[in-house]
Design a protein around this motif. Structure first.
Motif, PDB file in Angstrom:
ATOM      1  N   LEU A 197       0.791  -1.217   0.000  1.00  0.00           N
ATOM      2  CA  LEU A 197       0.000   0.000   0.000  1.00  0.00           C
ATOM      3  C   LEU A 197       0.828   1.274   0.000  1.00  0.00           C
ATOM      4  O   LEU A 197       0.290   2.368  -0.199  1.00  0.00           O
ATOM      5  CB  LEU A 197      -0.946   0.011   1.215  1.00  0.00           C
ATOM      6  CG  LEU A 197      -2.142  -0.955   1.130  1.00  0.00           C
ATOM      7  CD1 LEU A 197      -2.997  -0.849   2.386  1.00  0.00           C
ATOM      8  CD2 LEU A 197      -2.974  -0.682  -0.108  1.00  0.00           C
ATOM      9  N   ASN A 198       2.140   1.160   0.205  1.00  0.00           N
ATOM     10  CA  ASN A 198       2.979   2.374   0.258  1.00  0.00           C
ATOM     11  C   ASN A 198       4.219   2.199  -0.612  1.00  0.00           C
ATOM     12  O   ASN A 198       4.919   1.184  -0.520  1.00  0.00           O
ATOM     13  CB  ASN A 198       3.390   2.666   1.703  1.00  0.00           C
ATOM     14  CG  ASN A 198       2.194   2.965   2.593  1.00  0.00           C
ATOM     15  OD1 ASN A 198       1.529   3.978   2.446  1.00  0.00           O
ATOM     16  ND2 ASN A 198       1.926   2.050   3.524  1.00  0.00           N
ATOM     17  N   PHE A 199       4.502   3.245  -1.434  1.00  0.00           N
ATOM     18  CA  PHE A 199       5.663   3.189  -2.322  1.00  0.00           C
ATOM     19  C   PHE A 199       6.618   4.356  -2.092  1.00  0.00           C
ATOM     20  O   PHE A 199       7.414   4.707  -2.940  1.00  0.00           O
ATOM     21  CB  PHE A 199       5.185   3.171  -3.788  1.00  0.00           C
ATOM     22  CG  PHE A 199       4.402   1.941  -4.139  1.00  0.00           C
ATOM     23  CD1 PHE A 199       5.045   0.784  -4.549  1.00  0.00           C
ATOM     24  CD2 PHE A 199       3.026   1.930  -4.027  1.00  0.00           C
ATOM     25  CE1 PHE A 199       4.325  -0.348  -4.856  1.00  0.00           C
ATOM     26  CE2 PHE A 199       2.295   0.798  -4.329  1.00  0.00           C
ATOM     27  CZ  PHE A 199       2.948  -0.357  -4.748  1.00  0.00           C
ATOM     28  N   THR A 223       2.870   6.689   4.965  1.00  0.00           N
ATOM     29  CA  THR A 223       2.280   5.485   5.568  1.00  0.00           C
ATOM     30  C   THR A 223       0.756   5.485   5.495  1.00  0.00           C
ATOM     31  O   THR A 223       0.092   4.679   6.153  1.00  0.00           O
ATOM     32  CB  THR A 223       2.701   5.377   7.047  1.00  0.00           C
ATOM     33  OG1 THR A 223       2.240   6.542   7.745  1.00  0.00           O
ATOM     34  CG2 THR A 223       4.204   5.250   7.176  1.00  0.00           C
ATOM     35  N   SER A 224       0.201   6.383   4.696  1.00  0.00           N
ATOM     36  CA  SER A 224      -1.259   6.528   4.636  1.00  0.00           C
ATOM     37  C   SER A 224      -1.936   5.430   3.814  1.00  0.00           C
ATOM     38  O   SER A 224      -3.129   5.167   3.974  1.00  0.00           O
ATOM     39  CB  SER A 224      -1.630   7.898   4.045  1.00  0.00           C
ATOM     40  OG  SER A 224      -1.180   7.973   2.699  1.00  0.00           O
ATOM     41  N   GLY A 225      -1.197   4.813   2.894  1.00  0.00           N
ATOM     42  CA  GLY A 225      -1.778   3.786   2.024  1.00  0.00           C
ATOM     43  C   GLY A 225      -2.471   4.342   0.803  1.00  0.00           C
ATOM     44  O   GLY A 225      -3.047   3.593   0.005  1.00  0.00           O
ATOM     45  N   ILE A 226      -2.425   5.676   0.631  1.00  0.00           N
ATOM     46  CA  ILE A 226      -3.133   6.306  -0.495  1.00  0.00           C
ATOM     47  C   ILE A 226      -2.600   5.816  -1.843  1.00  0.00           C
ATOM     48  O   ILE A 226      -3.368   5.556  -2.768  1.00  0.00           O
ATOM     49  CB  ILE A 226      -3.024   7.843  -0.404  1.00  0.00           C
ATOM     50  CG1 ILE A 226      -3.803   8.356   0.808  1.00  0.00           C
ATOM     51  CG2 ILE A 226      -3.545   8.499  -1.682  1.00  0.00           C
ATOM     52  CD1 ILE A 226      -3.658   9.852   1.043  1.00  0.00           C
ATOM     53  N   GLU A 227      -1.268   5.677  -1.947  1.00  0.00           N
ATOM     54  CA  GLU A 227      -0.663   5.235  -3.221  1.00  0.00           C
ATOM     55  C   GLU A 227      -1.189   3.848  -3.622  1.00  0.00           C
ATOM     56  O   GLU A 227      -1.542   3.598  -4.780  1.00  0.00           O
ATOM     57  CB  GLU A 227       0.862   5.195  -3.080  1.00  0.00           C
ATOM     58  CG  GLU A 227       1.500   6.560  -2.824  1.00  0.00           C
ATOM     59  CD  GLU A 227       2.948   6.442  -2.368  1.00  0.00           C
ATOM     60  OE1 GLU A 227       3.795   7.136  -2.933  1.00  0.00           O
ATOM     61  OE2 GLU A 227       3.210   5.618  -1.463  1.00  0.00           O
ATOM     62  N   TRP A 232       1.696  -0.881   7.925  1.00  0.00           N
ATOM     63  CA  TRP A 232       1.018   0.203   8.653  1.00  0.00           C
ATOM     64  C   TRP A 232      -0.484  -0.049   8.590  1.00  0.00           C
ATOM     65  O   TRP A 232      -1.261   0.745   8.072  1.00  0.00           O
ATOM     66  CB  TRP A 232       1.353   1.562   8.021  1.00  0.00           C
ATOM     67  CG  TRP A 232       2.826   1.811   7.960  1.00  0.00           C
ATOM     68  CD1 TRP A 232       3.675   1.527   6.940  1.00  0.00           C
ATOM     69  CD2 TRP A 232       3.633   2.358   9.000  1.00  0.00           C
ATOM     70  NE1 TRP A 232       4.963   1.852   7.247  1.00  0.00           N
ATOM     71  CE2 TRP A 232       4.975   2.390   8.530  1.00  0.00           C
ATOM     72  CE3 TRP A 232       3.381   2.849  10.294  1.00  0.00           C
ATOM     73  CZ2 TRP A 232       6.031   2.857   9.288  1.00  0.00           C
ATOM     74  CZ3 TRP A 232       4.430   3.329  11.046  1.00  0.00           C
ATOM     75  CH2 TRP A 232       5.749   3.327  10.546  1.00  0.00           C
ATOM     76  N   ALA A 233      -0.879  -1.183   9.155  1.00  0.00           N
ATOM     77  CA  ALA A 233      -2.267  -1.603   9.045  1.00  0.00           C
ATOM     78  C   ALA A 233      -3.163  -0.906  10.055  1.00  0.00           C
ATOM     79  O   ALA A 233      -2.730  -0.548  11.149  1.00  0.00           O
ATOM     80  CB  ALA A 233      -2.365  -3.113   9.241  1.00  0.00           C
ATOM     81  N   SER A 234      -4.429  -0.741   9.648  1.00  0.00           N
ATOM     82  CA  SER A 234      -5.462  -0.234  10.545  1.00  0.00           C
ATOM     83  C   SER A 234      -6.796  -0.779  10.043  1.00  0.00           C
ATOM     84  O   SER A 234      -6.929  -1.161   8.879  1.00  0.00           O
ATOM     85  CB  SER A 234      -5.501   1.298  10.558  1.00  0.00           C
ATOM     86  OG  SER A 234      -5.934   1.794   9.303  1.00  0.00           O
ATOM     87  N   ALA A 253      -8.141  -1.270   6.113  1.00  0.00           N
ATOM     88  CA  ALA A 253      -8.626  -2.564   5.618  1.00  0.00           C
ATOM     89  C   ALA A 253     -10.028  -2.425   5.031  1.00  0.00           C
ATOM     90  O   ALA A 253     -10.314  -2.953   3.944  1.00  0.00           O
ATOM     91  CB  ALA A 253      -8.627  -3.593   6.746  1.00  0.00           C
ATOM     92  N   VAL A 254     -10.899  -1.698   5.730  1.00  0.00           N
ATOM     93  CA  VAL A 254     -12.268  -1.503   5.248  1.00  0.00           C
ATOM     94  C   VAL A 254     -12.269  -0.764   3.921  1.00  0.00           C
ATOM     95  O   VAL A 254     -12.993  -1.111   2.978  1.00  0.00           O
ATOM     96  CB  VAL A 254     -13.109  -0.739   6.294  1.00  0.00           C
ATOM     97  CG1 VAL A 254     -14.459  -0.326   5.704  1.00  0.00           C
ATOM     98  CG2 VAL A 254     -13.312  -1.599   7.532  1.00  0.00           C
ATOM     99  N   GLN A 255     -11.434   0.279   3.821  1.00  0.00           N
ATOM    100  CA  GLN A 255     -11.344   1.057   2.582  1.00  0.00           C
ATOM    101  C   GLN A 255     -10.888   0.170   1.418  1.00  0.00           C
ATOM    102  O   GLN A 255     -11.430   0.238   0.310  1.00  0.00           O
ATOM    103  CB  GLN A 255     -10.373   2.229   2.762  1.00  0.00           C
ATOM    104  CG  GLN A 255     -10.305   3.145   1.549  1.00  0.00           C
ATOM    105  CD  GLN A 255      -9.262   4.255   1.719  1.00  0.00           C
ATOM    106  OE1 GLN A 255      -8.665   4.396   2.796  1.00  0.00           O
ATOM    107  NE2 GLN A 255      -9.039   5.030   0.673  1.00  0.00           N
ATOM    108  N   GLY A 256      -9.880  -0.674   1.684  1.00  0.00           N
ATOM    109  CA  GLY A 256      -9.376  -1.568   0.639  1.00  0.00           C
ATOM    110  C   GLY A 256     -10.426  -2.551   0.176  1.00  0.00           C
ATOM    111  O   GLY A 256     -10.570  -2.818  -1.029  1.00  0.00           O
ATOM    112  N   MET A 257     -11.188  -3.112   1.112  1.00  0.00           N
ATOM    113  CA  MET A 257     -12.238  -4.069   0.747  1.00  0.00           C
ATOM    114  C   MET A 257     -13.334  -3.390  -0.073  1.00  0.00           C
ATOM    115  O   MET A 257     -13.876  -3.972  -1.004  1.00  0.00           O
ATOM    116  CB  MET A 257     -12.841  -4.702   2.009  1.00  0.00           C
ATOM    117  CG  MET A 257     -11.868  -5.563   2.803  1.00  0.00           C
ATOM    118  SD  MET A 257     -11.183  -6.926   1.808  1.00  0.00           S
ATOM    119  CE  MET A 257     -10.085  -7.672   3.029  1.00  0.00           C
TER     120      MET A 257
END
Length: 451
Positions: A51-53, A57-61, A84-86, A90-94
């Motif tokens: 999730l991060n490049f 650490t937000s996972g936006i990328e 950097w899980a939360s 996880a909900v957003q990704g699903m």
């Protein structure tokens, strides 16, 4: 192919080694641009996506890349992986279409299980889609199976059924060659015309011409009346030549002529007749080996195998066994008036492990025998295993041959459905015309006005 997308070379290397060790083909990329290029060119079976490049650490990328991947191919299963899980992430990704969410450092067993499960689910979804499409386009109701080999055969049948190409069906005894032949006919332009089945292994050399081409009165001692041959009966329709590998050399020559010229002479007559017929043949023998031994004519083989279909043995498609068992059970519920009949999960698994050299025919016979002698509604492993080595007493209660068993099933189905042939055919898993042929073959009386 599995695609790993992660900017950390250590992570990429670890995942590659882990999954290649399980036999998977793996490709890895370090950034979203390269990943999208690979996806467009190769369409991976599954993606493991970081999730991060960058230092963020937000996972936006990763979420942005996930959205782009789903627009390219929404069917690809995706496992998100991050250090950097939360719960929110996880909900957003699903919601965006991810199938699983795994934390770094990951558990190898957990990750591999997720990969295998998603691949299996995706494969089954593809199989279900293919089968639904085939059922919608063609009449394959009586062919049970979702194995890729069976689906490939059905696709082939669908393509060639509308032509007049000669077809050779090869496979072990009991694999369903007659059902395939009927499916070819039912999906052809000749489906409203006769489908005539001939067991060539059961015709003696002396009777071959009379059976196949007919005879006129007085052609031989017992010829007291004119009789139409099988080719004449099949005119404008399809003739199914079963067990063609059992045909003797002299009969092969006679058959070759009618297949070459579509002409024949009725026994006892010098008048030449023409026939318009689709030819489908079947055998459990290796005809090419027989040609090498000079026991089967090479020119005849070329005439009958423009398209060749190889039916797999049941042991080569064990996942179809539960489907077949449930199909038989649903039919037999009506025949024996036992609506609560079922097979336990343990019994289905046990049946999948049986060698079943007699293939589908043996499986159907085993299920039938078990129902006949078992009073329970849910059939267990012990109920089936007891029928593999039946006692003499049980043998006296049951028909001794598969043919006798079939006759008994047909009689029971007709009795249950009050001689309504159409309903009996459905309960037996047969087409109406196929049941009529069996009624005539076994000389089973029925009420023609009942339907």
């Amino acid at each position: 192919m599995i695609l790993v997308i992660d900017d950390d070379i250590a992570v990429r290397t670890s995942l590659i080694l882990l999954m290649e060790g399980e036999g998977f083909k793996v490709t890895a990329t370090a950034n979203p641009g390269d990943a999208l290029s690979v996806i467009k060119k190769q369409s991976p079976d599954l993606i493991v996506l970081d999730l991060n490049f960058s230092n963020a650490t937000s996972g936006i990328e990763g979420m942005e890349l996930l959205s782009k991947i789903k627009k390219i191919n929404s069917a690809i299963p995706i496992i998100l992986i991050t250090g950097w899980a939360s719960i929110e992430l996880a909900v957003q990704g699903m919601k965006l279409g991810a199938n699983d969410f795994i934390n770094k450092p990951w558990n190898n067993a957990h990750l591999l299980q997720s990969v295998k499960t998603l691949l299996d689910l995706n494969k089954q979804a593809a199989i279900n889609t293919t089968r639904k499409q085939l059922n919608k386009a063609y009449n394959f109701d009586n062919i049970i199976g979702e194995d890729p080999q069976i689906l490939s055969i059905l696709e082939t049948i669908g393509r060639v059924a509308g032509t007049d190409a000669s077809i050779l069906i090869m496979g072990e005894s009991g694999t369903g060659k007659e059902l395939i032949a009927e499916a070819i006919h039912q999906n052809s332009q000749r489906k409203a015309r006769p489908f005539v089945k001939v067991n060539l292994g059961g015709i003696s050399t002396s009777l071959f011409e009379s059976e196949m081409f007919g005879h006129v009165k007085g052609a031989f001692t017992d010829a007291r009346f004119d009789r139409a041959g099988r080719f004449e009966l099949a005119n404008k329709g399809t003739i199914f030549l079963d067990e063609i590998g059992d045909l003797d050399p002299s009969s092969q020559v006679k058959l070759l002529r009618v297949l070459q010229d579509r002409t024949y002479e009725v026994l006892g007559s010098s008048r030449t007749k023409t026939v318009d017929v689709r030819v489908v043949c079947a055998t459990n023998k290796n005809l090419e080996e027989m040609v090498g031994r000079a026991s089967f004519r090479e020119d005849l083989l070329y005439r009958i195998n423009l398209i060749t279909i190889h039916l797999p043995a049941l042991r080569d498609r064990p996942k179809d066994i539960p489907l077949l068992v449930n199909f038989f059970i649903n039919n037999l519920k009506q025949i024996y008036n036992r609506p609560k009949l079922a097979v336990s999960a343990a019994a289905l698994k046990w049946l999948q492990a049986l060698p079943l050299p007699g293939n589908i025919r043996q499986l159907k016979n085993l299920v039938e025998r078990t129902i006949l002698v078992t009073k329970k509604d849910e059939l267990e492993v012990a109920d089936f295993s007891a029928q593999l080595t039946p006692t003499k007493k049980e043998n006296q209660l049951l028909p001794g041959t598969l043919e006798e068993m079939e006759v008994e099933m047909i009689k029971r189905a007709l009795a249950y459905h009050q001689n309504k042939v159409a309903r009996a055919a459905v309960s037996l898993g047969l087409t109406r015309s196929a049941l009529y042929r069996r009624l005539d073959k076994y000389q089973i009386p029925y009420d023609e006005t009942a339907d």
